[in-house]
Structure formats: C-alpha cells, structure tokens
Scaffold this motif. Structure first.
Motif, PDB file in Angstrom:
ATOM      1  N   LEU A  77     -16.550  -7.684 -23.722  1.00  0.00           N
ATOM      2  CA  LEU A  77     -15.211  -8.202 -24.015  1.00  0.00           C
ATOM      3  C   LEU A  77     -15.311  -9.272 -25.081  1.00  0.00           C
ATOM      4  N   THR A  78     -14.464  -9.134 -26.110  1.00  0.00           N
ATOM      5  CA  THR A  78     -14.516 -10.058 -27.245  1.00  0.00           C
ATOM      6  C   THR A  78     -13.257 -10.889 -27.433  1.00  0.00           C
ATOM      7  N   GLU A  79     -12.144 -10.459 -26.855  1.00  0.00           N
ATOM      8  CA  GLU A  79     -10.889 -11.188 -27.004  1.00  0.00           C
ATOM      9  C   GLU A  79     -10.149 -11.197 -25.676  1.00  0.00           C
ATOM     10  N   PHE A  80      -9.322 -12.245 -25.480  1.00  0.00           N
ATOM     11  CA  PHE A  80      -8.559 -12.375 -24.240  1.00  0.00           C
ATOM     12  C   PHE A  80      -7.117 -12.760 -24.556  1.00  0.00           C
ATOM     13  N   ASP A  81      -6.198 -12.144 -23.811  1.00  0.00           N
ATOM     14  CA  ASP A  81      -4.771 -12.464 -23.921  1.00  0.00           C
ATOM     15  C   ASP A  81      -4.230 -12.824 -22.544  1.00  0.00           C
ATOM     16  N   PHE A  82      -3.200 -13.662 -22.522  1.00  0.00           N
ATOM     17  CA  PHE A  82      -2.444 -13.887 -21.302  1.00  0.00           C
ATOM     18  C   PHE A  82      -1.332 -12.848 -21.251  1.00  0.00           C
ATOM     19  N   VAL A  83      -1.243 -12.117 -20.144  1.00  0.00           N
ATOM     20  CA  VAL A  83      -0.238 -11.074 -19.974  1.00  0.00           C
ATOM     21  C   VAL A  83       0.365 -11.190 -18.577  1.00  0.00           C
ATOM     22  N   LEU A  84       1.326 -10.320 -18.294  1.00  0.00           N
ATOM     23  CA  LEU A  84       1.942 -10.246 -16.970  1.00  0.00           C
ATOM     24  C   LEU A  84       1.650  -8.881 -16.363  1.00  0.00           C
ATOM     25  N   LEU A  85       1.041  -8.881 -15.197  1.00  0.00           N
ATOM     26  CA  LEU A  85       0.735  -7.649 -14.478  1.00  0.00           C
ATOM     27  C   LEU A  85       1.911  -7.259 -13.598  1.00  0.00           C
ATOM     28  N   ARG A  86       2.395  -6.033 -13.762  1.00  0.00           N
ATOM     29  CA  ARG A  86       3.493  -5.556 -12.909  1.00  0.00           C
ATOM     30  C   ARG A  86       2.949  -5.201 -11.527  1.00  0.00           C
TER      31      ARG A  86
ATOM     32  N   LEU B 167      -6.005 -10.420 -19.902  1.00  0.00           N
ATOM     33  CA  LEU B 167      -6.300  -9.083 -20.417  1.00  0.00           C
ATOM     34  C   LEU B 167      -7.458  -9.209 -21.405  1.00  0.00           C
ATOM     35  N   GLY B 168      -8.597  -8.624 -21.034  1.00  0.00           N
ATOM     36  CA  GLY B 168      -9.773  -8.656 -21.897  1.00  0.00           C
ATOM     37  C   GLY B 168      -9.855  -7.422 -22.760  1.00  0.00           C
ATOM     38  N   HIS B 169     -10.068  -7.629 -24.065  1.00  0.00           N
ATOM     39  CA  HIS B 169     -10.214  -6.517 -25.010  1.00  0.00           C
ATOM     40  C   HIS B 169     -11.675  -6.397 -25.414  1.00  0.00           C
TER      41      HIS B 169
ATOM     42  N   PHE C 216     -11.779  -0.600 -24.897  1.00  0.00           N
ATOM     43  CA  PHE C 216     -11.529  -0.673 -23.457  1.00  0.00           C
ATOM     44  C   PHE C 216     -10.852  -2.000 -23.141  1.00  0.00           C
ATOM     45  N   LYS C 217     -10.001  -1.977 -22.099  1.00  0.00           N
ATOM     46  CA  LYS C 217      -9.292  -3.193 -21.676  1.00  0.00           C
ATOM     47  C   LYS C 217      -9.478  -3.403 -20.177  1.00  0.00           C
ATOM     48  N   ILE C 218      -9.569  -4.655 -19.775  1.00  0.00           N
ATOM     49  CA  ILE C 218      -9.749  -5.022 -18.374  1.00  0.00           C
ATOM     50  C   ILE C 218      -8.716  -6.082 -18.011  1.00  0.00           C
ATOM     51  N   VAL C 219      -8.062  -5.884 -16.872  1.00  0.00           N
ATOM     52  CA  VAL C 219      -7.075  -6.839 -16.366  1.00  0.00           C
ATOM     53  C   VAL C 219      -7.644  -7.608 -15.189  1.00  0.00           C
ATOM     54  N   ALA C 220      -7.469  -8.927 -15.202  1.00  0.00           N
ATOM     55  CA  ALA C 220      -7.876  -9.776 -14.085  1.00  0.00           C
ATOM     56  C   ALA C 220      -6.702 -10.682 -13.720  1.00  0.00           C
TER      57      ALA C 220
END
Length: 362
Positions: free
Chosen positions: A311-320, A338-340, A353-357
């Motif tokens: 993972l090289t980048e991270f965003d703040f997102v909202l998980l439904r 959200l890790g990209h 690939f993307k990973i949600v935590a």
C-alpha cells in the motif's frame, strides 16, 4: 388517534352534561422527533464482519495520526415518518383508523410522468429515483463520437436543472470512455474490423447503465478495416460524496450516487438512476488506535484477500454499513481508511488493489 369524550357528574343527582366536542389527540413517535445524542446516539451499531487475515501487506507509507473518536453518519430514511404518512393517507382518503397508533412506513413507491415525456419511479426504502424517456429513440450506433466534454456538459446540465444538490456527487465520468479510447487507438494506427463492429452493436443494444468492456481493435495495415461505429448512448457515473468523502463498499469499490445515459445522437439525457441524499444524522463513537488500524491493514482489512500486497497511498472514506435487522434498513456510514496499492499475482505481475479498514472500535 384517540377521541376522548368527557362525562361530568355533578352533585348527588349525577346529572350528565352533554358530551363535549370531540378532541383529536395527536400521538407522535418520539423516535422520529427526538434529536440524536452527540455521543453513542445510534446505540449499538451493526457488527462489521472482518474476515480472517490471510494477506501479507506492506505499508510503504505511514498512516496519518488518527483521532480518538470518529463521527458516524446515518442516512435519513426515505420513507415518510408517522406525521407525513398520515398526511399522505388523508390526502388519499384512507381512513385514519386504518393506520392505528404509531404507524411506520416500511416501503413507498411512487410513479409519475412529467410534461417532457419522462416516466419517474421513486422507491423510498432504497432512496432511489429512476427515470426513462421512452418517447426518445435514436440510432443505436454512430460513425462519429461527440467529444467527451460535450457529453459531460449534457449530463451536468440535466443534474443541476432538475434541482439535485451537487454537494452529494463527485464530478461525473463517462464509463467506459469511448472517446479517449478511440482517440488513442487512432494515434496507435488501430482500426475496427467487422468483428469489432458487431461487438460494438451488441454493446449498444445492451443495458447502457452497465459499463461494458471496450472491444478489441486490429492494426490498420491488415486490409480488414471497416467504417467505425460507436454506441450512441453513453453512460455517465457520479460517485456519491457525503461530507466531502467518497462512500465505498467493503471491497474498496466506490458507490455511485447517480448514473445517467446520454443519447449523443440527440444530445439529450434519456434515462438514469439517482440516489437522493439528505443531511445525515451524526453521532460520535470511539475509534481504533493507529496501531490497531495498521495491524488491520497489514492482514488485508475487509478484503479477505490472500497474497502479497503493498500500500502506497491512503484516503479517508466512508464505509457503507446496512442494518438489515430493521425494515427499511438503516444505512450507516463509518469513517474508514482506504489503502491504495498493488497486489502480486501468481504469474509475478502486479495489479491495482484497494483495502478498507474501518476506524470504528467494536
């Protein structure tokens, strides 16, 4: 709604006075009118299912500092509350006695036509509005494409002319982007053969709201080139945007807030689907520590994937997060990371690939 009749007894003679005028007492549902507490206001939230960690994930970039609490959002119900339901049924001459006390609408479907030939359908439990103009019909394919910007301008004009609030939608994207695909193909000296055109015609006749796969092209030096054709209908997707953050599923894919179809042969929007958003309810909940979020990402988060990832980048997102234990379902939006990055495939190559935590402490 209960009507009370007053009976008054006076003196030993127990004289009965005439019945007083009937008075309507309105019962309100306190759960619909009470403000949401600022902390833990939604009670116990649905459990977020985290699959066993089977991946080996390397974080090439350190996570930002995380707050000790997060603000969980709950989307407002699309169904009418008890007061609105009574107003609707009253307008439809449905007796109030049919509703009983504390009625709760679990679904509502509305259909109507407007003066421009559009047929509309609103499904309250999903908060979705679908429309289609069956009166419009143009050719399924064209030999020339309208520029990307023209197609987007047609869709954007429709969005804002119909009164949708732009704050809940990201800038739209044409999916798939036929214009950029073909512009690049011409530069690479590629063309369409008869098989390619047949594939394009099949795609043009399919559901335009489903993004299709762009067909294969051939080199224009083989003598098999034919006049190109392109679908006249172009699908435009607007990602959902709540509190200036993207909304994602557990696999990291983005949720679309709106999808429109533009008939480029006529320069008009012909059909689409819209998610209607309103200012959500908010309440604060404890958050996981930075160390726990790092550990969760390191094992694959909610992906359930296997293999090696970086993972090289991270965003703040909202998980439904849907609570299906109630009808209609409550929808919560959980602040998440959200890790990209990339995932190593069995053949040694890599793919995005993307990973949600989720940040929520459970």
């Amino acid at each position: 709604m209960i009507t009370l009749a007053a009976v008054v007894f006076l003196g030993a003679g127990c004289m009965t006075l005439p019945t007083s005028p009937k008075t309507a007492t309105t019962f309100s549902n306190p759960t619909l009118t009470a403000p949401t507490p600022a902390r833990l206001g939604f009670g116990q939230l649905p459990k977020i299912q985290i699959p066993p960690g089977r991946a080996k994930v390397t974080l090439a970039k350190e996570l930002p500092n995380l707050p000790p609490e997060i603000t969980v959002l709950r989307l407002r119900q699309g169904t009418p509350d008890d007061t609105q339901l009574r107003n609707l049924t009253n307008a439809l001459s449905i007796p109030a006695q049919m509703l009983g006390n504390f009625p709760q609408a679990t679904e509502m479907n509305l259909e109507w036509k407007d003066g421009q030939g559009f047929k509309w359908n609103y499904r309250a439990s999903e908060r979705t509005l679908e429309f289609k103009n069956a009166a419009t019909s143009g050719p399924l394919t064209l030999s020339d494409l309208r520029p990307y910007e023209d197609t987007m301008a047609t869709a954007d004009t429709f969005i804002f002319a119909r009164g949708l609030r732009g704050m809940y939608y990201r800038q739209g994207l044409v999916r798939p982007d036929w214009y950029s695909w073909w512009t690049d193909a011409v530069k690479r000296r590629l063309c369409m053969d008869r098989d390619t055109v047949n594939t394009v015609r099949a795609l043009a006749a399919s559901n335009a709201l489903v993004s299709g796969t762009l067909p294969q092209l051939v080199a224009n030096s083989g003598g098999t080139c034919v006049k190109p054709e392109f679908p006249s209908r172009q699908a435009i997707a607007y990602r959902a945007l709540i509190d200036e953050q993207d909304v994602v599923r557990a696999d990291g894919s983005y949720l679309d807030g709106a999808e429109l179809v533009v008939d480029t042969s006529q320069g008009i929007v012909t059909e689409g689907r819209l998610n209607l958003y309103y200012d959500p309810e908010r309440s604060d909940y404890p958050a996981l520590s930075k160390e726990k979020i790092t550990a969760l990402l390191s094992t694959g988060g909610l992906s359930g994937a296997t293999g090696d990832m970086t993972l090289t980048e991270f965003d703040f997102v909202l998980l439904r997060l849907d609570d299906q234990s109630v009808t209609p379902s409550d929808v919560y939006l959980i602040p998440s990371i959200l890790g990209h990055g990339t995932r190593t495939l069995p053949d040694g190559s890599s793919a995005p690939f993307k990973i949600v935590a989720p940040l929520l402490a459970q």
